[in-house]
Scaffold this motif. Structure first.
Motif, PDB file in Angstrom:
ATOM      1  N   GLN A 341     -20.225 -45.928 -14.966  1.00  0.00           N
ATOM      2  CA  GLN A 341     -19.768 -47.244 -15.408  1.00  0.00           C
ATOM      3  C   GLN A 341     -19.227 -47.182 -16.831  1.00  0.00           C
ATOM      4  O   GLN A 341     -18.191 -47.777 -17.139  1.00  0.00           O
ATOM      5  N   ALA A 342     -19.912 -46.446 -17.695  1.00  0.00           N
ATOM      6  CA  ALA A 342     -19.438 -46.319 -19.075  1.00  0.00           C
ATOM      7  C   ALA A 342     -18.063 -45.665 -19.114  1.00  0.00           C
ATOM      8  O   ALA A 342     -17.164 -46.119 -19.847  1.00  0.00           O
ATOM      9  N   ALA A 343     -17.871 -44.615 -18.328  1.00  0.00           N
ATOM     10  CA  ALA A 343     -16.584 -43.916 -18.316  1.00  0.00           C
ATOM     11  C   ALA A 343     -15.448 -44.830 -17.895  1.00  0.00           C
ATOM     12  O   ALA A 343     -14.303 -44.659 -18.323  1.00  0.00           O
ATOM     13  N   ALA A 344     -15.755 -45.830 -17.077  1.00  0.00           N
ATOM     14  CA  ALA A 344     -14.730 -46.752 -16.592  1.00  0.00           C
ATOM     15  C   ALA A 344     -14.486 -47.916 -17.534  1.00  0.00           C
ATOM     16  O   ALA A 344     -13.442 -48.586 -17.427  1.00  0.00           O
ATOM     17  N   GLU A 345     -15.410 -48.172 -18.479  1.00  0.00           N
ATOM     18  CA  GLU A 345     -15.321 -49.396 -19.272  1.00  0.00           C
ATOM     19  C   GLU A 345     -15.138 -49.196 -20.770  1.00  0.00           C
ATOM     20  O   GLU A 345     -14.703 -50.116 -21.463  1.00  0.00           O
ATOM     21  N   VAL A 346     -15.455 -48.028 -21.322  1.00  0.00           N
ATOM     22  CA  VAL A 346     -15.470 -47.898 -22.781  1.00  0.00           C
ATOM     23  C   VAL A 346     -14.061 -47.901 -23.368  1.00  0.00           C
ATOM     24  O   VAL A 346     -13.125 -47.337 -22.807  1.00  0.00           O
ATOM     25  N   LEU A 347     -13.945 -48.531 -24.524  1.00  0.00           N
ATOM     26  CA  LEU A 347     -12.698 -48.568 -25.274  1.00  0.00           C
ATOM     27  C   LEU A 347     -13.040 -48.563 -26.761  1.00  0.00           C
ATOM     28  O   LEU A 347     -13.750 -49.442 -27.243  1.00  0.00           O
ATOM     29  N   SER A 348     -12.545 -47.555 -27.468  1.00  0.00           N
ATOM     30  CA  SER A 348     -12.846 -47.420 -28.894  1.00  0.00           C
ATOM     31  C   SER A 348     -11.727 -48.033 -29.726  1.00  0.00           C
ATOM     32  O   SER A 348     -10.547 -47.700 -29.548  1.00  0.00           O
ATOM     33  N   LEU A 349     -12.114 -48.910 -30.635  1.00  0.00           N
ATOM     34  CA  LEU A 349     -11.177 -49.622 -31.498  1.00  0.00           C
ATOM     35  C   LEU A 349     -11.119 -48.966 -32.881  1.00  0.00           C
ATOM     36  O   LEU A 349     -12.053 -48.282 -33.287  1.00  0.00           O
ATOM     37  N   PRO A 350     -10.063 -49.190 -33.635  1.00  0.00           N
ATOM     38  CA  PRO A 350      -9.990 -48.647 -34.998  1.00  0.00           C
ATOM     39  C   PRO A 350     -11.130 -49.170 -35.863  1.00  0.00           C
ATOM     40  O   PRO A 350     -11.407 -50.373 -35.892  1.00  0.00           O
ATOM     41  N   VAL A 351     -11.810 -48.261 -36.561  1.00  0.00           N
ATOM     42  CA  VAL A 351     -12.907 -48.639 -37.458  1.00  0.00           C
ATOM     43  C   VAL A 351     -12.911 -47.780 -38.710  1.00  0.00           C
ATOM     44  O   VAL A 351     -13.718 -47.965 -39.612  1.00  0.00           O
ATOM     45  N   HIS A 352     -11.972 -46.849 -38.822  1.00  0.00           N
ATOM     46  CA  HIS A 352     -11.975 -45.852 -39.886  1.00  0.00           C
ATOM     47  C   HIS A 352     -11.795 -46.494 -41.269  1.00  0.00           C
ATOM     48  O   HIS A 352     -11.269 -47.607 -41.393  1.00  0.00           O
ATOM     49  N   PRO A 353     -12.233 -45.807 -42.314  1.00  0.00           N
ATOM     50  CA  PRO A 353     -12.248 -46.412 -43.658  1.00  0.00           C
ATOM     51  C   PRO A 353     -10.880 -46.638 -44.284  1.00  0.00           C
ATOM     52  O   PRO A 353     -10.786 -47.336 -45.309  1.00  0.00           O
ATOM     53  N   ALA A 354      -9.811 -46.108 -43.703  1.00  0.00           N
ATOM     54  CA  ALA A 354      -8.476 -46.319 -44.259  1.00  0.00           C
ATOM     55  C   ALA A 354      -7.875 -47.663 -43.853  1.00  0.00           C
ATOM     56  O   ALA A 354      -6.804 -48.040 -44.342  1.00  0.00           O
ATOM     57  N   LEU A 355      -8.551 -48.402 -42.977  1.00  0.00           N
ATOM     58  CA  LEU A 355      -8.027 -49.680 -42.513  1.00  0.00           C
ATOM     59  C   LEU A 355      -8.020 -50.720 -43.628  1.00  0.00           C
ATOM     60  O   LEU A 355      -8.973 -50.831 -44.403  1.00  0.00           O
ATOM     61  N   SER A 356      -6.957 -51.505 -43.693  1.00  0.00           N
ATOM     62  CA  SER A 356      -6.899 -52.634 -44.622  1.00  0.00           C
ATOM     63  C   SER A 356      -7.537 -53.857 -43.968  1.00  0.00           C
ATOM     64  O   SER A 356      -7.738 -53.902 -42.745  1.00  0.00           O
ATOM     65  N   LYS A 357      -7.838 -54.863 -44.762  1.00  0.00           N
ATOM     66  CA  LYS A 357      -8.389 -56.105 -44.222  1.00  0.00           C
ATOM     67  C   LYS A 357      -7.389 -56.750 -43.257  1.00  0.00           C
ATOM     68  O   LYS A 357      -7.769 -57.284 -42.212  1.00  0.00           O
TER      69      LYS A 357
END
Length: 373
Positions: A341-357
């Motif tokens: 189920q996890a393999a079918a549903e997971v989605l990773s979003l940008p969270v890295h420290p270079a992101l601006s507000k």
């Protein structure tokens, strides 16, 4: 009632899923090594090992050429080999199982718990046989595995614990750093990790005897030149990589703090704005201090959602779409429902420290819009 987000409110903004942060300090460190003429394993590696040890309660550290090498040498140093079984998660990068297989032992795949995607201690217990020699919990996405219960299972059956901490630099559980719960731990410095050395890995050992064995194994079985004590590999880290790693390690606490702020912002906003859409934000276990290598949501319509986010410029990742046990290299029939189920549903979003507000706000707006459709 929440107002729907219209397409005109979203717009387009480039938000990369990840970003390697390399600056002038890394360039200066590399030039320092080039100017020294000492390119292979040398003083930079020794310094890197010492500095990394400060983040794992002073445990002996041995730098090697990759995270996979770190995991392999950890297992070999403990005597894991043919005839042994090692319990691993199937929901991980293939290197977790590959390292076990390369020792001649057999990886035994166990299911994960649904909230944090780490090994389920009950599934580990059920997988133990008379051939089981070790457990390899993975601190997946930078969230600590439930080490208390896993260590209890290991102690009950007399098993070694080898932590796969490739994604979890500076993560902690109940105030204790990951990498300090088992007999050995493996970290990775691949470019996409929270810190990089360009390439490389670190073996963290509970005692000096195991650390010495790892040092022999990484360098053709010798500490002194031409005095080969055992059969070993060539898995040394270069001083060039160590110099980059030292700079990155120095910056890691600040960058980790920013990842945590970014994750907190995403969770707060997404909970408020996507309720009722089926989107599940990643929770944090009691006592856990994750480092958000990935900020991974669950979405029943993951592929559609990912496509819609790409239309708005938001990069995403799917880690991992195929469980290890179903890869051609292993291809075994198992009932691992939580993993599937996890393999079918997971989605990773940008969270890295270079992101601006602005980029973070766009991620939330775009995801809210996409989830409503």
């Amino acid at each position: 009632m929440r107002s729907p987000v219209e397409l005109d409110d979203v717009g387009y903004l480039d938000v990369p899923a990840s970003a390697v942060q390399i600056g002038e300090e890394e360039r200066a460190a590399t030039l320092r090594v080039l100017d020294s003429g000492m390119l292979a394993q040398g003083p930079e590696v020794a310094q890197f090992e010492s500095e990394f040890a400060a983040h794992v309660d002073g445990r002996p550290c041995v730098a090697v050429n990759s995270g996979t090498s770190a995991l392999l040498l950890a297992l070999v140093a403990l005597g894991i080999g043919p005839g042994d079984e090692v319990v691993v998660p199937s929901f991980s990068f293939a290197a977790t199982a590959n390292a076990v297989a390369l020792t001649g032992a057999r990886p035994v795949f166990a299911d994960i718990e649904p909230a944090h995607f780490c090994l389920d201690p009950a599934a580990v217990e059920a997988a133990v046989t008379t051939r089981t020699a070790a457990i390899v919990p993975v601190h997946l996405y930078g969230h600590p595995a439930p080490m208390g219960r896993i260590v209890d299972v290991a102690a009950k059956h007399g098993l070694a614990v080898v932590e796969d901490a490739a994604q979890a630099h500076l993560a902690a559980l109940d105030g204790r750093p990951v990498g300090t719960f088992g007999q050995v731990a493996a970290f990775s410095f691949y470019p996409t990790k929270n810190m990089t050395a360009g390439e490389g890995g670190m073996v963290v050992c509970a005692d000096e005897a195991v650390a010495r064995t790892v040092r022999l194994l990484r360098n053709q079985g010798m500490e002194r030149r031409y005095a080969n004590e055992i059969v070993g590999y060539n898995m040394r880290m270069t001083d060039l990589h160590a110099a980059i790693g030292r700079v990155q390690l120095d910056a890691l606490p600040g960058r980790t703090a920013q990842r945590r702020r970014n994750a907190a912002f995403l969770s707060e906003e997404l909970v408020a704005r996507t309720g009722g859409t089926g989107l599940v934000v990643p929770p944090t276990a009691p006592g856990a201090a994750p480092v958000w290598h990935q900020y991974t949501v669950r979405a029943p319509d993951r592929d559609r959602l990912r496509s819609r986010l790409a239309e708005r410029g938001v990069g995403t990742g799917v880690y991992y779409p195929t469980p290890i046990h179903r890869l051609p290299a292993y291809a075994v029939e198992l009932d691992l429902p939580v993993t599937e189920q996890a393999a079918a549903e997971v989605l990773s979003l940008p969270v890295h420290p270079a992101l601006s507000k602005t980029q973070l706000e766009h991620v939330v707006t775009a995801l809210t819009w996409a989830a409503e459709r």
